[in-house]
Design an enzyme around this catalytic site. Structure first.
Site, PDB file in Angstrom:
ATOM      1  N   ASP A 158      56.235  39.790  45.862  1.00 23.21           N
ATOM      2  CA  ASP A 158      56.084  38.728  44.875  1.00 23.21           C
ATOM      3  C   ASP A 158      55.660  37.436  45.568  1.00 23.21           C
ATOM      4  O   ASP A 158      55.971  37.218  46.743  1.00 23.21           O
ATOM      5  CB  ASP A 158      57.412  38.531  44.154  1.00 23.21           C
ATOM      6  CG  ASP A 158      57.301  37.711  42.887  1.00 23.21           C
ATOM      7  OD1 ASP A 158      56.206  37.660  42.301  1.00 23.21           O
ATOM      8  OD2 ASP A 158      58.322  37.140  42.467  1.00 23.21           O
ATOM      9  N   GLU A 160      49.857  36.141  38.914  1.00 27.16           N
ATOM     10  CA  GLU A 160      50.870  35.503  38.071  1.00 27.16           C
ATOM     11  C   GLU A 160      50.337  34.198  37.487  1.00 27.16           C
ATOM     12  O   GLU A 160      49.524  33.523  38.105  1.00 27.16           O
ATOM     13  CB  GLU A 160      52.105  35.162  38.899  1.00 27.16           C
ATOM     14  CG  GLU A 160      52.779  36.321  39.559  1.00 27.16           C
ATOM     15  CD  GLU A 160      53.926  35.878  40.451  1.00 27.16           C
ATOM     16  OE1 GLU A 160      53.913  34.740  40.955  1.00 27.16           O
ATOM     17  OE2 GLU A 160      54.847  36.681  40.645  1.00 27.16           O
TER      18      GLU A 160
END
Length: 107
Positions: free
Chosen positions: A10, A67
Site C-alpha cells: 500500500d 488510489e
C-alpha cells in the site's frame, strides 16, 4: 499465496514502501499512493513517477492499483499508462453500510 491470499504494498512510493520490499516480500500488487494521482493533471513529474511505478511493477509481473482517483482525466491517464485498477471518489464516495448493501441486492 499458497492459501489464495493476495498481498499488496500500500502507498507505494512513500515512507516505508522501499524498493527493497519488492525483493523481499512475496507481493502481487502495488498500490500507487494518492499523492501522486492527485497532481496528475498539473504535474509532469507525478505523471512520470506513475509511469515508472507501473513499468517497474509490470516488469516484475505485478498488478497496479492507483488510489485517490477523483476525475475522468486522472482515470484516462492511468488507463493509458497501463494501470490495472483504480479506487477513489470518481466511482463512489464513502457510504453507509446500508447504502453499500443496497448495491448488491436486487431490487
Amino acid at each position: 499465496q499458497q492459501l489464495g491470499v493476495s498481498i499488496s504494498i500500500d502507498d507505494f512510493g512513500i515512507e516505508y514502501s522501499s524498493l527493497n520490499r519488492l525483493k523481499t516480500l512475496p507481493i502481487n500488487r502495488l498500490k500507487i499512493d494518492q499523492q501522486f494521482v492527485r497532481e496528475i493533471e498539473v504535474s509532469s513529474k507525478d505523471r512520470d513517477i506513475i509511469r515508472i511505478i507501473i513499468n517497474l511493477a509490470k516488469s516484475l509481473g505485478l498488478k497496479v492499483i492507483a488510489e485517490g482517483v477523483e476525475t475522468k482525466a486522472q482515470l484516462d491517464f492511468l488507463k493509458s499508462a497501463g494501470c490495472d485498477d483504480v479506487q477513489g471518489y470518481y466511482y463512489y464516495k464513502p457510504q453507509s453500510p446500508e447504502d453499500i448493501e443496497s448495491l448488491f441486492i436486487d431490487k
